[in-house]
Design an enzyme around this catalytic site. Sequence first.
Site, PDB file in Angstrom:
ATOM      1  N   SER A  10       0.661  -1.317   0.085  1.00 35.70           N
ATOM      2  CA  SER A  10      -0.043  -0.257  -0.073  1.00 35.70           C
ATOM      3  C   SER A  10       0.857   1.418  -0.149  1.00 35.70           C
ATOM      4  CB  SER A  10      -0.827   0.077   1.251  1.00 35.70           C
ATOM      5  OG  SER A  10      -0.112   0.026   2.564  1.00 35.70           O
ATOM      6  N   GLY A  11       2.192   1.241   0.024  1.00 31.97           N
ATOM      7  CA  GLY A  11       2.986   2.154  -0.022  1.00 31.97           C
ATOM      8  C   GLY A  11       3.291   2.689  -1.449  1.00 31.97           C
ATOM      9  N   MET A  13       6.158   2.621  -3.112  1.00 33.28           N
ATOM     10  CA  MET A  13       6.663   1.512  -4.218  1.00 33.28           C
ATOM     11  C   MET A  13       5.779   0.401  -4.363  1.00 33.28           C
ATOM     12  SD  MET A  13       9.615   2.556  -5.453  1.00 33.28           S
ATOM     13  CE  MET A  13       9.490   1.030  -6.248  1.00 33.28           C
ATOM     14  N   THR A  67      14.752   0.931   3.239  1.00 32.26           N
ATOM     15  CA  THR A  67      15.985   1.657   3.774  1.00 32.26           C
ATOM     16  C   THR A  67      15.698   2.092   5.211  1.00 32.26           C
ATOM     17  OG1 THR A  67      15.091   3.891   2.954  1.00 32.26           O
ATOM     18  CG2 THR A  67      16.685   2.806   1.383  1.00 32.26           C
ATOM     19  N   ALA A  89      19.639  -3.834  -1.321  1.00 30.77           N
ATOM     20  CA  ALA A  89      19.896  -2.643  -1.881  1.00 30.77           C
ATOM     21  C   ALA A  89      19.130  -1.405  -1.419  1.00 30.77           C
ATOM     22  CB  ALA A  89      19.775  -2.756  -3.481  1.00 30.77           C
ATOM     23  N   ASN A  91      19.169   1.428  -3.086  1.00 27.49           N
ATOM     24  CA  ASN A  91      18.484   2.003  -4.421  1.00 27.49           C
ATOM     25  C   ASN A  91      18.617   0.914  -5.659  1.00 27.49           C
ATOM     26  OD1 ASN A  91      18.534   3.666  -6.860  1.00 27.49           O
ATOM     27  ND2 ASN A  91      18.541   5.279  -5.532  1.00 27.49           N
ATOM     28  N   HIS A 122      14.776  13.848  -1.458  1.00 22.44           N
ATOM     29  CA  HIS A 122      13.859  12.982  -1.469  1.00 22.44           C
ATOM     30  C   HIS A 122      12.277  13.423  -1.010  1.00 22.44           C
ATOM     31  CE1 HIS A 122      17.118  10.014  -1.880  1.00 22.44           C
ATOM     32  NE2 HIS A 122      16.220   9.166  -2.494  1.00 22.44           N
ATOM     33  N   HIS A 123      11.514  12.548  -1.183  1.00 23.09           N
ATOM     34  CA  HIS A 123      10.062  13.020  -0.606  1.00 23.09           C
ATOM     35  C   HIS A 123      10.100  13.127   0.990  1.00 23.09           C
ATOM     36  CE1 HIS A 123       9.211   8.846   0.765  1.00 23.09           C
ATOM     37  NE2 HIS A 123       9.695   8.532  -0.319  1.00 23.09           N
ATOM     38  N   LYS A 126      10.011  10.123   3.511  1.00 27.08           N
ATOM     39  CA  LYS A 126      11.365   9.156   3.609  1.00 27.08           C
ATOM     40  C   LYS A 126      11.956   9.050   5.111  1.00 27.08           C
ATOM     41  CE  LYS A 126      15.624   7.885   1.268  1.00 27.08           C
ATOM     42  NZ  LYS A 126      15.228   6.690   1.270  1.00 27.08           N
ATOM     43  N   THR A 133      21.239   5.473  -0.387  1.00 24.92           N
ATOM     44  CA  THR A 133      22.343   5.555  -1.451  1.00 24.92           C
ATOM     45  C   THR A 133      23.402   6.595  -1.074  1.00 24.92           C
ATOM     46  OG1 THR A 133      20.320   5.106  -2.834  1.00 24.92           O
ATOM     47  CG2 THR A 133      22.217   6.179  -3.837  1.00 24.92           C
TER      48      THR A 133
END
Length: 216
Positions: A10-11, A13, A67, A89, A91, A122-123, A126, A133
């Site tokens: 639901s996020g 990404m 992250t 990762a 990113n 970033h937004h 975050k 990264t």
Amino acid sequence: MIKLYINGKSGKMGTVLNKLISNDNNFSTSVNIDSADVVIDFSHPESTKKVIQESLKKNKPLVIGTTGLNKEILEDINNASKILPIVQAANMSIGIHQLKESLKKFIRNNNKKINCIIEEVHHKKKIDKPSGTALEIVHLIIEEDTNKNINLSDIVSLREDDVSGIHKVTFSQNDVSFIFKHNAISRDIFGNGALHCAKKIFELEPNLYTFEKIID
């Protein structure tokens, strides 16, 4: 067809991944881990910790893009990778991979004292600051700068409305600057990177893999 369970569906990404999967005949989504072939995690560190344990119980390969992971969770990932194939990762953009390769070449060819500033945007939602990264870029610079020519002076982190991700690395001397920049126009690039990892990891042996390793 590879069935994917999206942890954090639901996020931001998760929404991107669901859209991409709906337009790709190579994948489908699963409502639970039990029936999935691969688990993709873009969530919150505490949720990541739980999904690692669930993936271990169900013996499911895992792609982690969350992250802000602390030392304990990173240790959990390392331990789980002895049993499961895992990609972890900060990113999953192929462009970031190319940015890192360009930075390596520049640093290896540099023989002068030079200053460096890293900027990332970033937004506002975050949670980690600086970004994972940006920290990876710091590690890369330190590792590649074997002659200690680079003075890494600062990491500037900004949070703005609905920014997918900007990373800028500036090397400067008195009379010249060298700028390396990656601007993610859409989150689709991260989603496509995660799907590429899911397709590859489905065939791999237990281990902890970097995004660079999967791409190469």
